[in-house]
Design an enzyme around this catalytic site. Structure first.
Site, PDB file in Angstrom:
ATOM      1  N   LEU A   1       0.816  -1.212   0.000  1.00 25.75           N
ATOM      2  CA  LEU A   1       0.000   0.000   0.000  1.00 25.75           C
ATOM      3  C   LEU A   1       0.859   1.276   0.000  1.00 25.75           C
ATOM      4  O   LEU A   1       1.730   1.448   0.851  1.00 25.75           O
ATOM      5  CB  LEU A   1      -0.904   0.001   1.252  1.00 25.75           C
ATOM      6  CG  LEU A   1      -1.904   1.148   1.334  1.00 25.75           C
ATOM      7  CD1 LEU A   1      -2.941   1.053   0.253  1.00 25.75           C
ATOM      8  CD2 LEU A   1      -2.558   1.170   2.710  1.00 25.75           C
ATOM      9  N   ASP A   2       0.589   2.168  -0.932  1.00 30.86           N
ATOM     10  CA  ASP A   2       1.253   3.489  -1.006  1.00 30.86           C
ATOM     11  C   ASP A   2       2.766   3.387  -1.183  1.00 30.86           C
ATOM     12  O   ASP A   2       3.486   4.338  -0.860  1.00 30.86           O
ATOM     13  CB  ASP A   2       0.954   4.335   0.252  1.00 30.86           C
ATOM     14  CG  ASP A   2      -0.532   4.591   0.438  1.00 30.86           C
ATOM     15  OD1 ASP A   2      -1.260   4.550  -0.556  1.00 30.86           O
ATOM     16  OD2 ASP A   2      -0.955   4.831   1.578  1.00 30.86           O
ATOM     17  N   GLN A   3       3.254   2.244  -1.663  1.00 33.49           N
ATOM     18  CA  GLN A   3       4.704   2.059  -1.761  1.00 33.49           C
ATOM     19  C   GLN A   3       5.202   1.898  -3.196  1.00 33.49           C
ATOM     20  O   GLN A   3       6.392   1.717  -3.404  1.00 33.49           O
ATOM     21  CB  GLN A   3       5.143   0.819  -0.945  1.00 33.49           C
ATOM     22  CG  GLN A   3       4.874   0.933   0.538  1.00 33.49           C
ATOM     23  CD  GLN A   3       5.710   1.999   1.213  1.00 33.49           C
ATOM     24  OE1 GLN A   3       6.782   2.346   0.734  1.00 33.49           O
ATOM     25  NE2 GLN A   3       5.206   2.560   2.300  1.00 33.49           N
TER      26      GLN A   3
END
Lengths: 286, 286, 286, 286
Positions: free
Chosen positions: C230-232
């Site tokens: 996530l969000d990476q």
């Protein structure tokens, strides 16, 4: 306006009706001429109120000590204010701690020499012996305080000995040693650090490498007050610059140096001009 | 804070001691609670003083008309103030004039529809017939007022007929017809234009081509009040973006469109929020 | 230059001498006229080499299929290239997923309608039913796919059913549901997300609140490819804007919306123009 | 990559098919390893083509003189190229002219001392005697060349005498004397000036005052090559910063100084790294 006739009043208190009227009325009634007024409220209903006033003192009807006494009695107490009143003419005493990278140190010294920073630079302290000649050419004392393995406490004791009672502000201009909670506590609210990233991204060591490996498209620098939590204190100023895939870690360091110089210089200037109020883990910068 | 209980007071007057105290004291004494206060002085000695206050009205001890009367008599006259007091809750009436390029128009309509601009859009007027469907889908009347060769006066007369007495603000959202001095005069201080350059660079026609031919490394957009002098009125807001040798005129137009949308939207919002005071050929934006 | 006669070649391979000469020689020998060439090497000694070429096809001496075959045999294999060659004229098929906040969706639709994004918008899918009318007014099919508690798998299955085999790009335009690894895997390298913070700061929920509570002086937005973390995923584009203590969380959301619109629109445009090469967890954007 | 083994090739020529292939093929066939390549075309049909290559020389099969000869004969002539090939290892010789304001001068000297500018600073020349000590502390000769009323020619003759045959670059670091066309001509393409405005806005004297009086919301600085037309030469770099009604002329000068330092330092660095190609009244900066 001369700095010599300028005073500054900074206020933090619970917000409620009548504060601005009370303060400005008080100053006016004593012959002070307000030439700058900034205020901020986190919430008019039950929030916190902040104010910064700059006023001219030539026509005061009392001494500045008497003015402070009167303010405490007639205004500050009524509103539960946390406040301070300073004479702008009196230069703050600033010390700079630095390790090997001297760009931030030189930026401060150079602005000081040009009169852009209204302060007295009392001391430069470094755990590297290499900057003596440059520092002394500005007429500033240079102290080489090496940090030996297991000699951290000793070094800090030496630094305290140099600074104690002599400074209003300690600037960590890329000083790469972690300071003890006791040290931070002793100079609480008076230590500014420059961190070479856009906090809270990339805390800790080698933030330019971290930024490179993350592949961010913008890098930054952050000036903040130092608290016991590493890289977590109240942020005063930040700035950023664009990067692309073309910049390697060395390029980021080059670009970042320019950011660090600018950001730290602005934060120090604002502190010296009594523009910063710390509130919890945040700052109000007027 | 609800807009319905918010009032705004804007003041311009010669600077002298006691203004802030007098104004805040007056408001406080009538039960107004100040929740925002900005002030600026061009020079405490003989300069001009500007102030914007936002205050809450629920606990006023008089009607707002009585408050205005009292302010005029007891404060404004004494300091020679040019001032206005508005209720934030009453939406300003805005008309938009547009030619072929609709990006600025749509940005405004879209923000209006989302509630980001507190206003009533009374009319959209264009010398091109192409935007009717889009405009009407926002529930806004669309007027096609063609400008024939030698028919400029006639067109302007028609526009005046549509707008007269109905609008507080006329936005030129890339309206490419030059307005007559009489028109500008009729809506003096109430016309905002977006110019697609960083003024004062590149006045007049096709500024992106001018910028391309000059080889600037940064392009901009400027929102300003319209005066009789083309592209010379008081600037409200500007913004810029970097360009390189790689961008041709078409690329500059593409990039510039995004700037124009943002800059115009900010200027219109600030005007609607009573944040802008015109002073000579400049603005104070609180 | 018409898009119809433009082709693009993207290359990733181990850097060694002779790549540029080999590629440009090959194209030249087949009658291609190179009109743009960008290259980057992480390290000429043992690094990775990236190149993007745009070339004109009218005077090719072979079909484009034959050109690809010949390139694979005579150049790509020799240098161990990972490569792709696209015709710019063929619009990519894009779907947009959105939740309640429609600003990013509308920005994309509006640019699509103006011809600023060269693509076909195949579908808009939302877990809220509210955007149908707006979306359909652009001539784009709208699918309401609610996500029930414990019905996540079902919803995703429905989305896959709609999209499978029909799209080259899936844009998460403030789609607030977390997608399963299986979904991400199915559209690997073809999902772009807009995150409303300057990553890696403030991952996860409500980043504007996080930013407010941290007291940062600059906020940002980040467009990135979606990976299982996530969000990476690899960052394509970021932008920032200044804030002060005066902005509350709502103000940050307002300011941030404008950033999100711009940043996502740029990232999508660059993807559609074959300007982005993913390399590990980073991007090269030519 | 060491600078000592790096060479740079800059090319301007009419655009036509085959240039990139011919150049890269030529270099490859002589054992050069290209590690950076940038190119730009104003128009693939009848436009002008620009290219910058950086290549490694350790495995060249000929001397660099022979390489130049061969390039001239086999490539440059065929395409009608205007070109130059430099060894990056050889530092360019730079002189700096300065009047009273020393901030730009010191920025350059300081970066030079830190190794950020790969050059030799041959001389600093000033019409004010005040900077001698600071300049000489960097090991750089300082020449005081006063400009008497009616003594302009004499002063210029003295400057030419100092510089002639000794410099590759003359930097006007806030040198407030206008140079004669003859001087400009003698050092054509080798003089960089910093102008303290966002050109073409505010040419001529005291641009910060002009900016203040115009009420712009953004100020800038511009580094450009000097031509016979004052403030009109090809722009290399510009940057800007936001201002508000709060800044007076002195504040603009303070803020502007930081811009000037950064912008001039970047322009000088790019010139020293052979990144700038002048084309008519514009620049290509690779």
């Amino acid at each position: 306006m001369s700095l010599d006739t300028t005073a500054r009043l900074l206020i933090t208190c619970p917000d409620k009706p009548g504060i601005v009227a009370a303060v400005t009325n008080f100053l006016f009634s004593h012959g002070a001429n307000i030439n700058a007024l900034d205020q901020h409220s986190t919430d008019p209903e039950g929030g916190t109120f902040f104010m910064r006033l700059e006023f001219q003192t030539p026509h005061l009807d009392v001494t500045s000590e008497a003015l402070k006494d009167a303010f405490a009695r007639t205004v500050a107490e009524r509103f539960g204010m946390d406040w301070r009143m300073n004479h702008a003419g009196k230069p703050k005493r600033m010390a700079v701690l630095v390790s090997r990278h001297e760009h931030c140190l030189l930026e401060l010294l150079w602005r000081f020499a040009r009169g852009e920073l209204h302060c007295e630079v009392t001391d430069v302290i470094s755990n590297h012996p290499v900057h003596r000649e440059q520092v002394e050419s500005f007429g500033v004392p240079y102290h080489y305080v090496p940090v030996q393995k297991d000699g951290k406490d000793e070094a800090e004791a030496r630094i305290v000995e140099i600074l104690d009672g002599r400074v209003d502000l300690v600037v960590l201009a890329r000083y790469m040693q972690i300071l003890s909670p006791a040290f931070v506590d002793r100079f609480a609210g008076r230590i500014i650090n420059i961190h070479h990233s856009f906090l809270p991204a990339f805390v800790g060591a080698d933030p330019y490498r971290q930024a490179y490996e993350k592949g961010v498209k913008i890098i930054g620098a952050t000036a903040h007050y130092v608290t016991a939590d590493l890289d977590q204190g109240p942020i005063i100023e930040q700035d950023v610059t664009r990067v692309t895939h073309r910049q390697n870690v060395t390029d980021l360091r080059d670009l970042g140096r320019d950011l660090e110089r600018q950001v730290l210089a602005r934060a120090v200037r604002w502190h010296l001009e009594d523009r910063v109020i710390v509130h919890g883990n945040k700052t109000v910068v007027f």
